[in-house]
Design an enzyme around this catalytic site. Sequence first.
Site, PDB file in Angstrom:
ATOM      1  N   THR A   1       0.841  -1.203   0.000  1.00 33.41           N
ATOM      2  CA  THR A   1       0.000   0.000   0.000  1.00 33.41           C
ATOM      3  C   THR A   1       0.870   1.244   0.000  1.00 33.41           C
ATOM      4  O   THR A   1       2.096   1.178  -0.134  1.00 33.41           O
ATOM      5  CB  THR A   1      -1.032  -0.050   1.142  1.00 33.41           C
ATOM      6  OG1 THR A   1      -1.951   1.037   0.958  1.00 33.41           O
ATOM      7  CG2 THR A   1      -0.415   0.053   2.527  1.00 33.41           C
TER       8      THR A   1
ATOM      9  N   LYS B   1       3.551   1.580  -3.797  1.00 35.00           N
ATOM     10  CA  LYS B   1       3.009   0.822  -4.936  1.00 35.00           C
ATOM     11  C   LYS B   1       3.840   0.984  -6.215  1.00 35.00           C
ATOM     12  O   LYS B   1       3.837   0.095  -7.067  1.00 35.00           O
ATOM     13  CB  LYS B   1       1.551   1.220  -5.213  1.00 35.00           C
ATOM     14  CG  LYS B   1       0.598   0.736  -4.134  1.00 35.00           C
ATOM     15  CD  LYS B   1      -0.849   1.049  -4.485  1.00 35.00           C
ATOM     16  CE  LYS B   1      -1.772   0.675  -3.340  1.00 35.00           C
ATOM     17  NZ  LYS B   1      -3.184   0.765  -3.700  1.00 35.00           N
TER      18      LYS B   1
ATOM     19  N   ASN C   1       0.097  -3.723  -6.245  1.00 38.34           N
ATOM     20  CA  ASN C   1      -0.421  -3.815  -4.870  1.00 38.34           C
ATOM     21  C   ASN C   1      -0.382  -5.242  -4.330  1.00 38.34           C
ATOM     22  O   ASN C   1      -0.751  -5.467  -3.186  1.00 38.34           O
ATOM     23  CB  ASN C   1      -1.855  -3.269  -4.782  1.00 38.34           C
ATOM     24  CG  ASN C   1      -2.861  -4.278  -5.273  1.00 38.34           C
ATOM     25  OD1 ASN C   1      -2.695  -4.838  -6.349  1.00 38.34           O
ATOM     26  ND2 ASN C   1      -3.875  -4.539  -4.470  1.00 38.34           N
TER      27      ASN C   1
ATOM     28  N   GLY D   1     -11.165  13.079 -12.477  1.00 35.95           N
ATOM     29  CA  GLY D   1      -9.841  13.167 -11.859  1.00 35.95           C
ATOM     30  C   GLY D   1      -8.764  12.589 -12.748  1.00 35.95           C
ATOM     31  O   GLY D   1      -9.025  11.733 -13.596  1.00 35.95           O
ATOM     32  N   ALA D   2      -7.530  13.082 -12.523  1.00 35.01           N
ATOM     33  CA  ALA D   2      -6.405  12.602 -13.329  1.00 35.01           C
ATOM     34  C   ALA D   2      -5.191  12.330 -12.440  1.00 35.01           C
ATOM     35  O   ALA D   2      -4.047  12.411 -12.879  1.00 35.01           O
ATOM     36  CB  ALA D   2      -6.071  13.619 -14.416  1.00 35.01           C
ATOM     37  N   GLY D   3      -5.441  12.004 -11.165  1.00 32.40           N
ATOM     38  CA  GLY D   3      -4.358  11.614 -10.249  1.00 32.40           C
ATOM     39  C   GLY D   3      -4.011  10.146 -10.464  1.00 32.40           C
ATOM     40  O   GLY D   3      -4.466   9.519 -11.444  1.00 32.40           O
TER      41      GLY D   3
ATOM     42  N   ALA E   1      -4.898   7.303  -9.033  1.00 33.01           N
ATOM     43  CA  ALA E   1      -5.979   6.311  -9.063  1.00 33.01           C
ATOM     44  C   ALA E   1      -6.752   6.409 -10.378  1.00 33.01           C
ATOM     45  O   ALA E   1      -7.022   5.397 -11.028  1.00 33.01           O
ATOM     46  CB  ALA E   1      -6.909   6.520  -7.871  1.00 33.01           C
TER      47      ALA E   1
ATOM     48  N   LEU F   1     -14.702   5.524  -5.931  1.00 29.94           N
ATOM     49  CA  LEU F   1     -13.670   4.612  -5.400  1.00 29.94           C
ATOM     50  C   LEU F   1     -13.567   4.722  -3.877  1.00 29.94           C
ATOM     51  O   LEU F   1     -13.019   3.852  -3.217  1.00 29.94           O
ATOM     52  CB  LEU F   1     -12.294   4.889  -6.023  1.00 29.94           C
ATOM     53  CG  LEU F   1     -12.168   4.804  -7.546  1.00 29.94           C
ATOM     54  CD1 LEU F   1     -10.694   4.719  -7.943  1.00 29.94           C
ATOM     55  CD2 LEU F   1     -12.927   3.626  -8.143  1.00 29.94           C
TER      56      LEU F   1
ATOM     57  N   GLY G   1     -16.774   2.339  -2.949  1.00 35.05           N
ATOM     58  CA  GLY G   1     -15.609   1.533  -3.326  1.00 35.05           C
ATOM     59  C   GLY G   1     -15.349   0.313  -2.453  1.00 35.05           C
ATOM     60  O   GLY G   1     -14.308  -0.326  -2.601  1.00 35.05           O
TER      61      GLY G   1
HETATM   62  P1  ATR Z   1      -4.093  10.302  -6.334  1.00 33.07           P
HETATM   63  O1  ATR Z   1      -5.072   9.409  -7.009  1.00 33.07           O
HETATM   64  O2  ATR Z   1      -2.832  10.499  -7.123  1.00 33.07           O
HETATM   65  O3  ATR Z   1      -3.869   9.992  -4.885  1.00 33.07           O
HETATM   66  P2  ATR Z   1      -5.654  12.494  -5.414  1.00 33.07           P
HETATM   67  O4  ATR Z   1      -4.825  13.447  -4.619  1.00 33.07           O
HETATM   68  O5  ATR Z   1      -6.564  11.568  -4.750  1.00 33.07           O
HETATM   69  O6  ATR Z   1      -4.702  11.736  -6.419  1.00 33.07           O
HETATM   70  O7  ATR Z   1      -6.521  13.308  -6.421  1.00 33.07           O
HETATM   71  C1  ATR Z   1      -5.963  14.148  -7.319  1.00 33.07           C
HETATM   72  C2  ATR Z   1      -7.063  14.495  -8.289  1.00 33.07           C
HETATM   73  O8  ATR Z   1      -8.125  15.169  -7.588  1.00 33.07           O
HETATM   74  C3  ATR Z   1      -6.604  15.417  -9.362  1.00 33.07           C
HETATM   75  O9  ATR Z   1      -7.283  15.054 -10.522  1.00 33.07           O
HETATM   76  C4  ATR Z   1      -7.071  16.770  -8.846  1.00 33.07           C
HETATM   77  O10 ATR Z   1      -7.271  17.736  -9.825  1.00 33.07           O
HETATM   78  P3  ATR Z   1      -6.034  18.637 -10.350  1.00 33.07           P
HETATM   79  O11 ATR Z   1      -5.265  17.755 -11.271  1.00 33.07           O
HETATM   80  O12 ATR Z   1      -6.678  19.770 -11.031  1.00 33.07           O
HETATM   81  O13 ATR Z   1      -5.263  19.042  -9.131  1.00 33.07           O
HETATM   82  C5  ATR Z   1      -8.376  16.422  -8.216  1.00 33.07           C
HETATM   83  N1  ATR Z   1      -8.793  17.396  -7.230  1.00 33.07           N
HETATM   84  C6  ATR Z   1      -8.260  17.582  -6.006  1.00 33.07           C
HETATM   85  N2  ATR Z   1      -8.916  18.550  -5.340  1.00 33.07           N
HETATM   86  C7  ATR Z   1      -9.904  18.960  -6.174  1.00 33.07           C
HETATM   87  C8  ATR Z   1     -10.926  19.932  -6.071  1.00 33.07           C
HETATM   88  N3  ATR Z   1     -11.089  20.655  -4.958  1.00 33.07           N
HETATM   89  N4  ATR Z   1     -11.751  20.103  -7.116  1.00 33.07           N
HETATM   90  C9  ATR Z   1     -11.600  19.374  -8.240  1.00 33.07           C
HETATM   91  N5  ATR Z   1     -10.657  18.444  -8.395  1.00 33.07           N
HETATM   92  C10 ATR Z   1      -9.823  18.239  -7.381  1.00 33.07           C
END
Ligand code: ATR
Length: 287
Positions: A67, A71, A92, A131-133, A135, A227, A250
Amino acid sequence: MEIDGRTRTCGLIGNPVEHTLSPVIHNTLAQRFGHNLVYVPFPVETGRLAEAVAGASALKLLGLNVTVPYKGEVIPCLREVDSLASAIGAVNTLVAVPGGYKGYNTDMEGLYRAMMTEGIRIADEEMILLGAGGASRAVAYLCAVKGAKRVYLLNRTVEKAQKVAEEVNRSAKRQVIFPMALSDFNSLPERKFLAIQGTSVGLAPHVDDVVIDDAKFYERVHTGFDLIYSPWETRFMKLVKENGGQAYNGLKMLLYQGIIAYELWNGVKVSGEDADAVYEKLKEHFI
Ligand code: ATR
């Protein structure tokens, strides 16, 4: 189960590991199968991951889950990496192979199986992914691999969505991910979509937060899959339901990532009945 000279050990490496629910999943399954197996958490300090994996192999641990924050970092410590995990760049689950471990990403296969059991299809679907983080990027790969027709990747920062889309489309050798700014959701095609919420926005204790608050967006959603599983019902899920859609959290993804790991470690197939029993145990931690 009686611990004896033949007991096999599986566990979780990460930092921190104290709040994990994985022992509930694996120890319940071991009990139901009558396997002589225990699953325990192993906190691994910063800088000691390679030692931990080598030590686990030396101790012949049957398998490990990995975790946060390891990862990605664990990949160079492995003998082999499964193709989906390798494309995503996140592992994972470690399965013992001669001389070390093979890495898998059961988070994504778990999400897929959770969706299947709820009757939610990915193949040939047009979907929205929020989202584009890390996950969401992994979910984008999953959707591409499982044959989604189109995935509209909506992100606050459009450049990040574009980067993920380029990467996944290149890997998939087709245009499947279509990046968009969140604020442009009005230009989505006039129809209803499956929407997956892949950010940590709305996670407890920030339960009133949501990536997109506009009811007009939720009118476009027939099914919402978050999720997040804590809180049990996120604001995203509430908004989906208020606008006539079906919403899922999730927890089944957590359940099935564990079940798939257990199947890999033990060479068994977990039945629907066993999956339901573990799910009931997990739910006790929420409701
Ligand atoms: P990870 O999956 O990498 O842990 P996370 O921190 O859970 O990522 O989420 C990041 C995502 O949440 C990104 O897509 C982020 O948008 P940006 O790329 O514009 O930063 C999105 N995000 C975080 N806070 C947000 C908010 N207040 N409004 C909209 N999107 C948000």
